[in-house]
Design a protein around this motif. Structure first.
Motif, PDB file in Angstrom:
ATOM      1  N   TRP A   1       1.110  -1.297  -0.122  1.00 25.32           N
ATOM      2  CA  TRP A   1       0.117  -0.091  -0.021  1.00 25.32           C
ATOM      3  C   TRP A   1       0.890   1.282   0.143  1.00 25.32           C
ATOM      4  O   TRP A   1       0.803   2.140  -0.585  1.00 25.32           O
ATOM      5  CB  TRP A   1      -0.947   0.055   1.315  1.00 25.32           C
ATOM      6  N   SER A   2       1.786   1.335   0.923  1.00 20.66           N
ATOM      7  CA  SER A   2       2.666   2.556   1.033  1.00 20.66           C
ATOM      8  C   SER A   2       3.258   2.751  -0.164  1.00 20.66           C
ATOM      9  O   SER A   2       3.842   4.086  -0.517  1.00 20.66           O
ATOM     10  CB  SER A   2       3.328   2.527   2.317  1.00 20.66           C
ATOM     11  N   TYR A   3       3.760   1.439  -0.805  1.00 17.55           N
ATOM     12  CA  TYR A   3       4.904   2.063  -2.015  1.00 17.55           C
ATOM     13  C   TYR A   3       4.117   2.712  -3.098  1.00 17.55           C
ATOM     14  O   TYR A   3       4.629   3.615  -3.656  1.00 17.55           O
ATOM     15  CB  TYR A   3       5.399   0.862  -2.557  1.00 17.55           C
ATOM     16  N   GLY A   4       2.655   2.506  -3.290  1.00 14.97           N
ATOM     17  CA  GLY A   4       1.799   3.128  -4.227  1.00 14.97           C
ATOM     18  C   GLY A   4       1.582   4.777  -3.891  1.00 14.97           C
ATOM     19  O   GLY A   4       1.964   5.489  -4.882  1.00 14.97           O
ATOM     20  N   VAL A   5       1.643   5.005  -2.504  1.00 10.83           N
ATOM     21  CA  VAL A   5       1.584   6.419  -2.083  1.00 10.83           C
ATOM     22  C   VAL A   5       2.981   6.828  -2.493  1.00 10.83           C
ATOM     23  O   VAL A   5       3.046   7.989  -2.850  1.00 10.83           O
ATOM     24  CB  VAL A   5       1.266   6.483  -0.449  1.00 10.83           C
ATOM     25  N   PHE A   6       4.170   6.210  -2.056  1.00 12.49           N
ATOM     26  CA  PHE A   6       5.549   6.543  -2.367  1.00 12.49           C
ATOM     27  C   PHE A   6       5.698   7.088  -3.815  1.00 12.49           C
ATOM     28  O   PHE A   6       6.317   8.151  -4.234  1.00 12.49           O
ATOM     29  CB  PHE A   6       6.408   5.659  -1.860  1.00 12.49           C
ATOM     30  N   LEU A   7       5.176   6.201  -4.874  1.00 14.45           N
ATOM     31  CA  LEU A   7       5.204   6.750  -5.999  1.00 14.45           C
ATOM     32  C   LEU A   7       4.509   7.760  -6.361  1.00 14.45           C
ATOM     33  O   LEU A   7       5.028   8.433  -7.435  1.00 14.45           O
ATOM     34  CB  LEU A   7       4.774   5.241  -6.931  1.00 14.45           C
ATOM     35  N   TYR A   8       3.392   7.575  -5.886  1.00 16.11           N
ATOM     36  CA  TYR A   8       2.652   9.042  -6.197  1.00 16.11           C
ATOM     37  C   TYR A   8       3.316  10.386  -5.806  1.00 16.11           C
ATOM     38  O   TYR A   8       3.313  11.609  -6.256  1.00 16.11           O
ATOM     39  CB  TYR A   8       1.223   9.146  -6.008  1.00 16.11           C
ATOM     40  N   GLU A   9       3.950  10.229  -4.593  1.00 14.60           N
ATOM     41  CA  GLU A   9       4.739  11.439  -3.865  1.00 14.60           C
ATOM     42  C   GLU A   9       5.950  11.735  -5.052  1.00 14.60           C
ATOM     43  O   GLU A   9       6.272  12.801  -5.130  1.00 14.60           O
ATOM     44  CB  GLU A   9       5.409  10.913  -2.709  1.00 14.60           C
ATOM     45  N   LEU A  10       6.480  10.817  -5.711  1.00  9.64           N
ATOM     46  CA  LEU A  10       7.656  10.918  -6.750  1.00  9.64           C
ATOM     47  C   LEU A  10       7.015  11.665  -7.950  1.00  9.64           C
ATOM     48  O   LEU A  10       7.627  12.556  -8.485  1.00  9.64           O
ATOM     49  CB  LEU A  10       8.312   9.757  -7.155  1.00  9.64           C
ATOM     50  N   ILE A  11       5.906  11.188  -8.363  1.00  4.13           N
ATOM     51  CA  ILE A  11       5.225  11.643  -9.506  1.00  4.13           C
ATOM     52  C   ILE A  11       4.850  13.134  -9.476  1.00  4.13           C
ATOM     53  O   ILE A  11       4.897  14.151 -10.131  1.00  4.13           O
ATOM     54  CB  ILE A  11       3.989  11.002  -9.888  1.00  4.13           C
ATOM     55  N   THR A  12       4.067  13.437  -8.125  1.00  8.59           N
ATOM     56  CA  THR A  12       3.617  14.875  -7.850  1.00  8.59           C
ATOM     57  C   THR A  12       4.459  15.782  -7.227  1.00  8.59           C
ATOM     58  O   THR A  12       4.103  16.862  -7.225  1.00  8.59           O
ATOM     59  CB  THR A  12       2.309  14.625  -6.993  1.00  8.59           C
ATOM     60  N   GLY A  13       5.373  15.192  -6.515  1.00 10.01           N
ATOM     61  CA  GLY A  13       6.311  16.100  -5.713  1.00 10.01           C
ATOM     62  C   GLY A  13       5.490  16.424  -4.374  1.00 10.01           C
ATOM     63  O   GLY A  13       5.854  17.628  -3.688  1.00 10.01           O
ATOM     64  N   ARG A  14       4.244  15.835  -3.863  1.00  6.36           N
ATOM     65  CA  ARG A  14       3.642  16.341  -2.771  1.00  6.36           C
ATOM     66  C   ARG A  14       3.730  15.312  -1.610  1.00  6.36           C
ATOM     67  O   ARG A  14       4.015  13.942  -1.999  1.00  6.36           O
ATOM     68  CB  ARG A  14       2.095  16.291  -3.192  1.00  6.36           C
ATOM     69  N   LYS A  15       3.272  15.630  -0.498  1.00  2.00           N
ATOM     70  CA  LYS A  15       3.258  14.867   0.532  1.00  2.00           C
ATOM     71  C   LYS A  15       2.077  14.165   0.415  1.00  2.00           C
ATOM     72  O   LYS A  15       1.010  14.521   0.267  1.00  2.00           O
ATOM     73  CB  LYS A  15       3.116  15.840   2.015  1.00  2.00           C
ATOM     74  N   VAL A  71      -4.328  -1.413  -4.678  1.00  2.32           N
ATOM     75  CA  VAL A  71      -5.428  -2.204  -4.400  1.00  2.32           C
ATOM     76  C   VAL A  71      -5.874  -2.514  -3.044  1.00  2.32           C
ATOM     77  O   VAL A  71      -4.935  -2.917  -2.234  1.00  2.32           O
ATOM     78  CB  VAL A  71      -5.283  -3.474  -5.223  1.00  2.32           C
ATOM     79  N   ARG A  72      -7.287  -2.704  -2.699  1.00  5.68           N
ATOM     80  CA  ARG A  72      -7.323  -2.716  -1.326  1.00  5.68           C
ATOM     81  C   ARG A  72      -6.976  -4.050  -0.736  1.00  5.68           C
ATOM     82  O   ARG A  72      -6.929  -4.234   0.203  1.00  5.68           O
ATOM     83  CB  ARG A  72      -9.193  -2.531  -1.039  1.00  5.68           C
ATOM     84  N   GLN A  73      -7.083  -5.248  -1.632  1.00  4.38           N
ATOM     85  CA  GLN A  73      -6.886  -6.575  -1.251  1.00  4.38           C
ATOM     86  C   GLN A  73      -5.615  -6.686  -1.032  1.00  4.38           C
ATOM     87  O   GLN A  73      -4.928  -6.923  -2.204  1.00  4.38           O
ATOM     88  CB  GLN A  73      -7.586  -7.505  -1.867  1.00  4.38           C
ATOM     89  N   PRO A  74      -4.813  -6.929  -0.095  1.00  2.00           N
ATOM     90  CA  PRO A  74      -3.356  -7.040   0.135  1.00  2.00           C
ATOM     91  C   PRO A  74      -2.970  -8.224  -0.999  1.00  2.00           C
ATOM     92  O   PRO A  74      -1.807  -8.035  -1.662  1.00  2.00           O
ATOM     93  CB  PRO A  74      -2.950  -7.457   1.359  1.00  2.00           C
ATOM     94  N   LYS A  75      -3.518  -9.207  -1.131  1.00  2.00           N
ATOM     95  CA  LYS A  75      -3.009 -10.612  -1.936  1.00  2.00           C
ATOM     96  C   LYS A  75      -3.140 -10.062  -3.334  1.00  2.00           C
ATOM     97  O   LYS A  75      -2.557 -10.754  -4.291  1.00  2.00           O
ATOM     98  CB  LYS A  75      -4.013 -11.695  -1.656  1.00  2.00           C
TER      99      LYS A  75
END
Length: 96
Positions: A1-15, A71-75
């Motif tokens: 989950w958090s890696y997806g957020v991290f990728l969007y941080e890279l793309i957007t430059g936002r927290k 994606v919501r389901q971890p698997k």
């Protein structure tokens, strides 16, 4: 989950959460979602500090990876080794 957020941080430059932004823009993932379906809208989320010095298709592919990580389901999320391979494929394609 958090890696997806991290990728969007890279793309957007936002927290991931920024209380200094307007209410509709405070939560990064909620803010980017409406921009993902249209490539022209998608350009609005890219970090403006990049100028136009980026391959748009590669950044869009990176967002697809981010979405798979969110994606919501971890698997159903990709393994980190798969994420790394997908990112390496993007890098390889953009340097050709």
């Amino acid at each position: 989950w958090s890696y997806g957020v991290f990728l969007y941080e890279l793309i957007t430059g936002r927290k991931p959460i920024d209380k200094n932004r307007p209410r509709s823009e405070q939560r990064l993932i909620e803010w980017v979602r409406p921009y993902l379906s249209d490539i022209k809208k998608f350009e609005h989320i890219i970090d403006p500090r990049l100028g136009k010095n980026y391959p748009l298709k590669s950044i869009h592919k990176l967002s697809v990876i981010a979405n798979r990580c969110l994606v919501r389901q971890p698997k159903s999320r990709p393994k980190m080794s798969d994420v790394l391979e997908m990112i390496n494929n993007i890098i390889g394609a953009s340097t050709d």
